[in-house]
Design an enzyme around this catalytic site. Structure first.
Site, PDB file in Angstrom:
ATOM      1  N   GLY A   8       1.101  -1.234  -0.030  1.00 25.55           N
ATOM      2  CA  GLY A   8       0.305   0.133   0.089  1.00 25.55           C
ATOM      3  C   GLY A   8       0.738   1.649   0.123  1.00 25.55           C
ATOM      4  O   GLY A   8       0.477   2.222   0.162  1.00 25.55           O
ATOM      5  N   GLY A  11      -0.857   4.827  -1.312  1.00 23.90           N
ATOM      6  CA  GLY A  11      -1.712   6.145  -0.445  1.00 23.90           C
ATOM      7  C   GLY A  11      -1.503   6.855   0.361  1.00 23.90           C
ATOM      8  O   GLY A  11       0.203   7.156   0.360  1.00 23.90           O
ATOM      9  N   GLN A  12      -1.952   7.426   1.286  1.00 22.93           N
ATOM     10  CA  GLN A  12      -1.974   8.848   2.078  1.00 22.93           C
ATOM     11  C   GLN A  12      -0.658   8.633   2.380  1.00 22.93           C
ATOM     12  O   GLN A  12       0.354   9.248   3.027  1.00 22.93           O
ATOM     13  CB  GLN A  12      -2.696   9.242   2.619  1.00 22.93           C
ATOM     14  CG  GLN A  12      -3.857   9.747   2.094  1.00 22.93           C
ATOM     15  CD  GLN A  12      -4.719  10.201   3.188  1.00 22.93           C
ATOM     16  OE1 GLN A  12      -5.800   9.448   3.847  1.00 22.93           O
ATOM     17  NE2 GLN A  12      -5.196  11.145   3.081  1.00 22.93           N
ATOM     18  N   LEU A  13      -0.587   7.517   4.251  1.00 27.13           N
ATOM     19  CA  LEU A  13       0.847   7.194   4.217  1.00 27.13           C
ATOM     20  C   LEU A  13       1.762   6.336   3.957  1.00 27.13           C
ATOM     21  O   LEU A  13       3.367   6.880   4.123  1.00 27.13           O
ATOM     22  CB  LEU A  13       0.081   6.205   5.472  1.00 27.13           C
ATOM     23  CG  LEU A  13       0.988   6.166   6.844  1.00 27.13           C
ATOM     24  CD1 LEU A  13       2.031   7.210   7.556  1.00 27.13           C
ATOM     25  CD2 LEU A  13       0.693   5.232   7.639  1.00 27.13           C
ATOM     26  N   ASP A  34       2.095  -2.089  -4.319  1.00 23.06           N
ATOM     27  CA  ASP A  34       1.019  -1.312  -4.504  1.00 23.06           C
ATOM     28  C   ASP A  34       0.309  -1.865  -5.755  1.00 23.06           C
ATOM     29  O   ASP A  34       0.588  -2.312  -6.625  1.00 23.06           O
ATOM     30  CB  ASP A  34       0.483   0.432  -4.875  1.00 23.06           C
ATOM     31  CG  ASP A  34      -0.417   0.718  -4.515  1.00 23.06           C
ATOM     32  OD1 ASP A  34      -0.548   1.319  -3.349  1.00 23.06           O
ATOM     33  OD2 ASP A  34      -1.499   1.446  -4.595  1.00 23.06           O
ATOM     34  N   ASP A  52      -0.907  -6.951  -5.786  1.00 18.66           N
ATOM     35  CA  ASP A  52      -2.284  -6.809  -4.803  1.00 18.66           C
ATOM     36  C   ASP A  52      -2.064  -8.263  -3.360  1.00 18.66           C
ATOM     37  O   ASP A  52      -1.760  -9.286  -3.077  1.00 18.66           O
ATOM     38  CB  ASP A  52      -3.430  -8.124  -5.695  1.00 18.66           C
ATOM     39  CG  ASP A  52      -4.481  -8.310  -5.102  1.00 18.66           C
ATOM     40  OD1 ASP A  52      -4.682  -7.776  -4.399  1.00 18.66           O
ATOM     41  OD2 ASP A  52      -5.807  -8.719  -5.931  1.00 18.66           O
ATOM     42  N   TYR A 142     -15.042  -0.453   9.379  1.00 14.73           N
ATOM     43  CA  TYR A 142     -13.291  -0.422   9.180  1.00 14.73           C
ATOM     44  C   TYR A 142     -13.178  -0.482  10.612  1.00 14.73           C
ATOM     45  O   TYR A 142     -12.208  -1.002  10.860  1.00 14.73           O
ATOM     46  CB  TYR A 142     -13.186   1.295   8.681  1.00 14.73           C
ATOM     47  CG  TYR A 142     -12.057   1.823   8.671  1.00 14.73           C
ATOM     48  CD1 TYR A 142     -10.746   1.805   7.931  1.00 14.73           C
ATOM     49  CD2 TYR A 142     -12.140   2.953   9.409  1.00 14.73           C
ATOM     50  CE1 TYR A 142      -9.300   1.530   8.445  1.00 14.73           C
ATOM     51  CE2 TYR A 142     -10.348   3.999   9.725  1.00 14.73           C
ATOM     52  CZ  TYR A 142      -9.504   2.875   8.874  1.00 14.73           C
ATOM     53  OH  TYR A 142      -7.945   3.378   9.545  1.00 14.73           O
ATOM     54  N   LYS A 146     -10.579  -2.817  12.586  1.00  8.56           N
ATOM     55  CA  LYS A 146      -9.366  -2.455  13.017  1.00  8.56           C
ATOM     56  C   LYS A 146      -9.099  -3.042  14.062  1.00  8.56           C
ATOM     57  O   LYS A 146      -8.078  -3.522  15.069  1.00  8.56           O
ATOM     58  CB  LYS A 146      -9.092  -1.055  12.938  1.00  8.56           C
ATOM     59  CG  LYS A 146      -9.115  -0.147  11.848  1.00  8.56           C
ATOM     60  CD  LYS A 146      -7.602  -1.070  11.710  1.00  8.56           C
ATOM     61  CE  LYS A 146      -6.891  -0.060   9.731  1.00  8.56           C
ATOM     62  NZ  LYS A 146      -5.783  -0.638   9.413  1.00  8.56           N
TER      63      LYS A 146
END
Ligand code: AKB
Length: 315
Positions: A8, A11-13, A34, A52, A142, A146
């Site tokens: 990932g 992504g943002q982070l 990614d 994936d 979500y 978590k």
């Protein structure tokens, strides 16, 4: 020598953490992965592989072939998108974590990093200065994923000694990637609209308080936790982490100090209910005590930094 796999990474982070890890360990020691081949362009400084995370066979063979020692698993479906596709979100968030924990056990990886979130808390959680240990009845899929993930991480540490570490991030705000389907992402989008000279249409009420953090602080916290000695990491579910708390009206006022004509309108939608179920502020004293956490940015310092840097940033 460490060999680090980031899942990932686009992504943002991931976009910012991957660079920080390449700076720490050297570009040759980092493999960014990614789903999207298009993310490749971002990673001129390290290797990129399209992956994936649901393809556990390919993941396993990559770990084996590349002699991976650490995995950062950052891929997830966030809160708002998760409410639109709950089963998809559950399957992706849980199956990917379980396959990585299994691979970590099988190949005796040195460390695994997996982010949790303030979404593990729910409407029955104390809202102000939310403690590390308290009622957690998350209301989003979500948050449920978590919370379950935290239990799995602690289980793999206790049962198999897998050195998995985790932080409960507040809303993360960075300018190097676009919003990624979260409830706190209004606080990313607002800077883009302000700089584009557009009125910002906010999907939360003006006085909705949420815990937030500027990306450089999130990167610092992640690296500090991962670099801490094993014995210092006393919490193996996930650490509460905090930097600042603000409402949409307060971030708007902070931006207006720099962009006077900026305007905002409020049209709350389904994300208001998600935000209402999350804490206003977080008690992160365990992170401060155990591995010395301390944030650098408050709201105005973050606003100044973003407004100075975003106009020159190339996506
Ligand atoms: C979201 O809003 O879904 C995320 C989070 C708080 O984990 N940013």
């Amino acid at each position: 020598m460490e060999k680090i796999l980031i899942i990932g990474a686009g992504g943002q982070l991931g976009s910012e953490l991957t660079k920080a890890l390449a700076d720490q360990f050297g570009g040759d020691s980092v493999i960014a992965t990614d789903l999207q081949e298009s993310s490749q362009a971002k990673f001129g400084y390290c290797r990129f592989e399209a992956l994936d995370v649901m393809d556990s066979d390919r993941l396993r063979s990559l770990v084996k072939k590349e002699k991976i020692t650490q995995i950062y698993h950052l891929a997830a479906v966030l809160s708002a998108v998760g409410e639109k596709k709950p089963l998809f979100a559950w399957n992706l968030n849980m199956e990917s974590l379980l396959s990585i924990l299994e691979i970590a056990r099988e190949y005796k990886l040195d460390k695994v990093y997996w982010p949790s979130s303030i979404a593990v808390f729910g409407s029955n959680t104390p809202k102000v200065n939310t403690p590390q240990y308290c009622v957690k009845e998350p209301n989003t899929i979500y948050g449920i994923s978590k919370q379950a993930g935290e239990r799995w991480c602690e289980y793999y540490f206790n049962k198999y000694g897998v050195d998995v570490r985790s932080l409960r991030y507040p809303g993360l705000i960075g300018y190097k990637s676009l919003p990624g389907g979260g409830t706190t992402d209004y606080a990313v989008d607002i800077y883009h609209k302000a700089l584009a000279g557009e009125t910002f249409d906010c999907f939360l009420e003006k006085d909705t308080l949420l815990p937030m953090m500027y990306m450089p602080d999130a990167i610092k916290a992640t690296l500090d936790l991962m670099n801490a000695p094993r014995e210092a990491v006393k919490i193996r579910s996930s650490y509460n982490l905090a930097a600042m708390t603000f409402s949409p009206e307060e971030i708007y006022e902070s931006i207006k100090k720099h962009i006077r004509g900026f305007e905002i309108e409020y049209h709350p939608d389904f994300r208001q209910e998600i935000a209402n179920s999350w804490p206003d502020s977080i008690d992160d004293s365990h992170a401060r005590q155990d591995w010395g956490w301390k944030p650098d940015f408050d709201l105005d310092a973050m606003t100044k930094d973003i407004l100075e840097n975003l106009p020159n940033y190339k996506f």
